[in-house]
Motif scaffolding. Structure first.
Motif, PDB file in Angstrom:
ATOM      1  N   UNK A 170       0.831  -1.203   0.000  1.00  0.00           N
ATOM      2  CA  UNK A 170       0.000   0.000   0.000  1.00  0.00           C
ATOM      3  C   UNK A 170       0.864   1.251   0.000  1.00  0.00           C
ATOM      4  N   UNK A 171       1.850   1.279   0.905  1.00  0.00           N
ATOM      5  CA  UNK A 171       2.679   2.471   1.056  1.00  0.00           C
ATOM      6  C   UNK A 171       3.961   2.082   1.794  1.00  0.00           C
ATOM      7  N   UNK A 172       5.041   2.792   1.500  1.00  0.00           N
ATOM      8  CA  UNK A 172       6.288   2.648   2.245  1.00  0.00           C
ATOM      9  C   UNK A 172       6.366   3.846   3.182  1.00  0.00           C
ATOM     10  N   UNK A 173       6.352   3.573   4.491  1.00  0.00           N
ATOM     11  CA  UNK A 173       6.349   4.643   5.479  1.00  0.00           C
ATOM     12  C   UNK A 173       7.724   4.855   6.083  1.00  0.00           C
ATOM     13  N   UNK A 174       8.044   6.115   6.366  1.00  0.00           N
ATOM     14  CA  UNK A 174       9.347   6.488   6.915  1.00  0.00           C
ATOM     15  C   UNK A 174       9.160   7.180   8.254  1.00  0.00           C
ATOM     16  N   UNK A 175       9.961   6.776   9.243  1.00  0.00           N
ATOM     17  CA  UNK A 175      10.013   7.482  10.516  1.00  0.00           C
ATOM     18  C   UNK A 175      11.453   7.928  10.727  1.00  0.00           C
ATOM     19  N   UNK A 178      13.020   4.130  11.426  1.00  0.00           N
ATOM     20  CA  UNK A 178      12.631   2.912  10.735  1.00  0.00           C
ATOM     21  C   UNK A 178      11.959   3.225   9.400  1.00  0.00           C
ATOM     22  N   UNK A 179      11.970   2.203   8.552  1.00  0.00           N
ATOM     23  CA  UNK A 179      11.190   2.249   7.313  1.00  0.00           C
ATOM     24  C   UNK A 179      10.259   1.042   7.354  1.00  0.00           C
ATOM     25  N   UNK A 180       8.970   1.269   7.032  1.00  0.00           N
ATOM     26  CA  UNK A 180       7.968   0.216   7.139  1.00  0.00           C
ATOM     27  C   UNK A 180       7.246   0.056   5.808  1.00  0.00           C
ATOM     28  N   UNK A 181       6.910  -1.190   5.476  1.00  0.00           N
ATOM     29  CA  UNK A 181       6.033  -1.473   4.353  1.00  0.00           C
ATOM     30  C   UNK A 181       4.653  -1.794   4.909  1.00  0.00           C
ATOM     31  N   UNK A 182       3.660  -1.026   4.497  1.00  0.00           N
ATOM     32  CA  UNK A 182       2.273  -1.316   4.854  1.00  0.00           C
ATOM     33  C   UNK A 182       1.665  -2.088   3.692  1.00  0.00           C
ATOM     34  N   UNK A 194       5.287  -4.147   7.997  1.00  0.00           N
ATOM     35  CA  UNK A 194       6.505  -4.952   7.945  1.00  0.00           C
ATOM     36  C   UNK A 194       7.723  -4.033   7.984  1.00  0.00           C
ATOM     37  N   UNK A 195       8.619  -4.260   8.937  1.00  0.00           N
ATOM     38  CA  UNK A 195       9.879  -3.506   8.935  1.00  0.00           C
ATOM     39  C   UNK A 195      10.695  -3.936   7.724  1.00  0.00           C
ATOM     40  N   UNK A 196      11.145  -2.973   6.952  1.00  0.00           N
ATOM     41  CA  UNK A 196      11.827  -3.331   5.708  1.00  0.00           C
ATOM     42  C   UNK A 196      13.198  -3.963   5.957  1.00  0.00           C
ATOM     43  N   UNK A 197      13.813  -3.705   7.116  1.00  0.00           N
ATOM     44  CA  UNK A 197      15.095  -4.345   7.388  1.00  0.00           C
ATOM     45  C   UNK A 197      14.926  -5.809   7.759  1.00  0.00           C
ATOM     46  N   UNK A 198      13.675  -6.285   7.920  1.00  0.00           N
ATOM     47  CA  UNK A 198      13.426  -7.705   8.199  1.00  0.00           C
ATOM     48  C   UNK A 198      12.907  -8.445   6.957  1.00  0.00           C
ATOM     49  N   UNK A 199      12.802  -7.735   5.833  1.00  0.00           N
ATOM     50  CA  UNK A 199      12.433  -8.393   4.574  1.00  0.00           C
ATOM     51  C   UNK A 199      13.719  -8.947   3.962  1.00  0.00           C
ATOM     52  N   UNK A 200      13.852 -10.253   3.958  1.00  0.00           N
ATOM     53  CA  UNK A 200      15.100 -10.885   3.532  1.00  0.00           C
ATOM     54  C   UNK A 200      15.165 -11.041   2.007  1.00  0.00           C
ATOM     55  N   UNK A 201      14.024 -11.297   1.384  1.00  0.00           N
ATOM     56  CA  UNK A 201      13.954 -11.421  -0.072  1.00  0.00           C
ATOM     57  C   UNK A 201      12.614 -10.847  -0.519  1.00  0.00           C
TER      58      UNK A 201
END
Length: 230
Positions: A170-175, A178-182, A194-201
């Motif tokens: 839906x959106x990539x959020x920035x704080x 952290x950077x989050x994928x909604x 989803x925290x983007x640093x925990x997306x492995x692939x």
């Protein structure tokens, strides 16, 4: 506020509004009397600015009307600079380069009197704290959002457990940290962050089939339902 700036601001208010704007609302935002608003709107109409409506009902700016580019006020310039500074500090190389290019373009085209507001702004954004190291380039996720694509990804939870997910971004959020994928998660049948640093692939798949903007509208409705009330 000088009269020329006030006339420009009236156009800006009408341009961003989604419906008619009353003279009272214009007067409150501009901090002038309604009589001044009536006179200013009449002057704009006399200059062939396509404003429709009348006193008591509200005013709208006809669709398709545009103004010369970058007729900006000092506050608008500094708002752009502050936003660009914030983006440049988010550890996203593609967006950071784009933000630097935006600033360079603004410097080239704004009048000389506005350049100090770009080169020596009175505002500043703190860079993002170090620590987030993404395996997936944020540009890949942003492209999936723009193109309406599903994404197959391998995600590592805080506990260390890894799962394979198919999500609808839906959106990539920035704080600040952290950077989050909604996204809508098919595994959970719900929206998730989803925290983007925990997306492995991550690999884009075909489109999710919803009309443009529909997924975002559903997320906004979901967010309203789950948002804590004061």
């Amino acid at each position: 506020m000088r009269r020329a700036e006030r006339l420009f601001q009236i156009i800006q208010i009408l341009r961003r509004a989604r419906g008619p704007v009353t003279a009272a609302a214009l007067a409150e935002e501009l901090e002038v009397s309604k009589r001044t608003v009536y006179r200013d709107v009449a002057d704009l109409m006399g200059q062939r600015v396509p404003i429709e409506g009348e006193a008591g009902l509200g005013y709208v700016l006809a669709s398709g009307y545009d103004m010369p580019p970058l007729m900006l006020t000092p506050d608008e310039v500094e708002a752009l600079v502050l936003g660009a500074q914030w983006v440049m500090g988010r550890n996203d190389t593609v967006l950071a380069a784009a933000a630097r290019d935006v600033i360079a373009k603004i410097v080239e085209v704004v009048p000389e009197r506005l350049r100090p507001y770009v080169l020596e702004p009175s505002v500043g954004a703190r860079p993002m704290l170090p620590g987030q190291d993404d395996a997936i380039a944020p540009a890949v996720l942003r492209a999936a959002v723009r193109d309406g694509l599903k994404v197959r990804m391998r995600y590592r939870a805080e506990s260390g457990e890894e799962t394979e997910r198919i999500v609808w971004p839906v959106i990539v959020g920035y704080s600040d940290t952290l950077r989050m994928l909604v996204a809508w998660c098919e595994l959970r049948a719900d929206f998730r962050h989803f925290r983007t640093d925990r997306i492995m692939e991550a690999a884009p798949l075909g489109g999710h089939g919803l009309r443009k903007g529909e997924l975002r509208r559903r997320w906004e409705a979901w967010r309203e339902k789950v948002r804590p009330r004061p």
